[in-house]
Write an enzyme that holds these catalytic residues in place. Structure first.
Site, PDB file in Angstrom:
ATOM      1  N   GLU A  89       0.826  -1.211   0.000  1.00  0.00           N
ATOM      2  CA  GLU A  89       0.000   0.000   0.000  1.00  0.00           C
ATOM      3  C   GLU A  89       0.859   1.259   0.000  1.00  0.00           C
ATOM      4  OE1 GLU A  89      -2.623  -0.160   3.368  1.00  0.00           O
ATOM      5  OE2 GLU A  89      -4.035  -1.525   2.381  1.00  0.00           O
ATOM      6  N   GLU A 116      -6.575  -7.231  -0.496  1.00  0.00           N
ATOM      7  CA  GLU A 116      -6.761  -7.088   0.952  1.00  0.00           C
ATOM      8  C   GLU A 116      -8.059  -6.342   1.211  1.00  0.00           C
ATOM      9  OE1 GLU A 116      -3.335  -5.562   3.303  1.00  0.00           O
ATOM     10  OE2 GLU A 116      -4.817  -4.381   4.413  1.00  0.00           O
TER      11      GLU A 116
END
Ligand code: MG
Length: 330
Positions: free
Chosen positions: A166, A255
């Site tokens: 991320e 995710e």
């Protein structure tokens, strides 16, 4: 130093991969059924050319000493395969913070190898994720690591590379994240020409619209990460995702959580079901965060859960029970 490190990692991984080759179960596993995956337009397709949507759990940060590394076991993977009917699992190899791969290479590699080999034995697809919010700062380490992974596992249909978990909101897609991804893709493709590669997107894997406006070109079998946390992210993020899909961008929800973006807070079953309907509609694969008994609502497990699988319903949190149901029925 760097050269020696690379040799060590490649040696361990090659040895590990060699040991697992003859050990695959004969049953009709997800990998036996779908074979080598590819990306065509906005979708993952299986070897027969059918749109393929997979569901499964994401392990927690693998960092040594964080507590959740205890679940990186053969037994956990086998239970996800046989009881949860998972098609895919995700290794969140910690690449920042105390006890990460950058600090404890041997400990983290041991966990990666254990879960990779168990995934292959059980016929699961397995994402190996460079779990960092600052991957561009360690690009040379990442390139060495993924070279070793590709050399050890790139010949199997199982492995999927996720090169940057991320990127933060301030880490610009076009000038930082995309060039990092292009360099990693080139590195992996020098060894493995075909397995899927997941590219992280700006703002904790939410700005898929920016990637859609400035995609990576000239490469095949590339996916872009879309992450959501159901109690925080709703229609606005789905609109962004639909914009990207509309422009032909292939997404994967590598995710997601049933709670707020902190990994804690409200468990939101209604919003989770809205998101699952969205994933179904668009044929997206998804992986739930997280295989963990940490005291936060995103955790699947209570502290009673063994490290080796064979869990009972009593070992599962409310989120864990819902996620098991979703994965089993996917
Ligand atoms: Mg390959």
């Amino acid at each position: 130093m760097r050269h020696l490190k690379s040799v060590f990692v490649i040696f361990i991984l090659t040895l590990a991969a060699f040991q697992t080759v003859a050990a695959q179960d004969a049953a009709e596993t997800p990998v036996a059924k779908h074979g080598q995956l590819s990306v065509v337009g906005p979708h993952i397709r299986n070897e027969a050319g059918d749109i393929t949507s997979l569901a499964g759990p994401s392990f927690f940060w693998s960092n040594t000493g964080w507590g959740q590394e205890r679940f990186y076991t053969k037994g956990a993977v086998e239970t996800f395969a046989k009881d949860w009917n998972a098609g895919i699992i995700r290794i969140a190899m910690g690449a920042q913070g105390n006890g990460s791969y950058l600090e404890d290479e041997a400990g983290n590699i041991d966990r990666v190898v254990t879960v990779m080999n168990a995934a292959i034995k059980n016929g699961l697809y397995v994402i190996i994720d460079w779990h960092s919010h600052h991957a561009e700062q360690d690009i040379e380490e990442a390139k060495l690591f993924f070279t070793a992974i590709a050399q050890a596992y790139g010949h199997t249909p199982n492995v999927i590379y996720e090169i940057y978990n991320e990127p933060l909101a301030e880490t610009d897609w076009s000038t930082v994240v995309k060039p990092y991804a292009q360099e990693l893709i080139e590195t992996i493709r020098a060894v493995d020409p075909d397995n899927l590669i997941i590219v992280g997107t700006q703002s904790w894997a939410q700005d898929v619209d920016k990637a859609a406006d400035d995609p990576i070109t000239g490469e095949t079998n590339i996916l872009y990460a879309l992450h959501f946390y159901a109690a925080s992210h709703k229609e606005d993020l789905r609109k962004k995702a639909e914009y990207a899909i509309g422009k032909g961008l292939p997404l994967i929800i590598s995710e997601w959580g049933s709670v707020t973006y902190s990994g804690d807070g409200k468990f939101d079953e209604a919003s989770t079901r809205d998101w699952m309907a969205f994933a179904k509609t668009h044929g997206l694969s998804h992986l739930n965060w997280a295989v963990s008994d940490k005291n936060e609502t995103a955790s699947m497990f209570r502290p009673s859960a063994t490290s080796d699988g064979n869990w009972t319903t009593e070992d599962l949190t409310p989120s864990g029970r819902l996620v098991r149901e979703i994965i089993r029925d996917w």
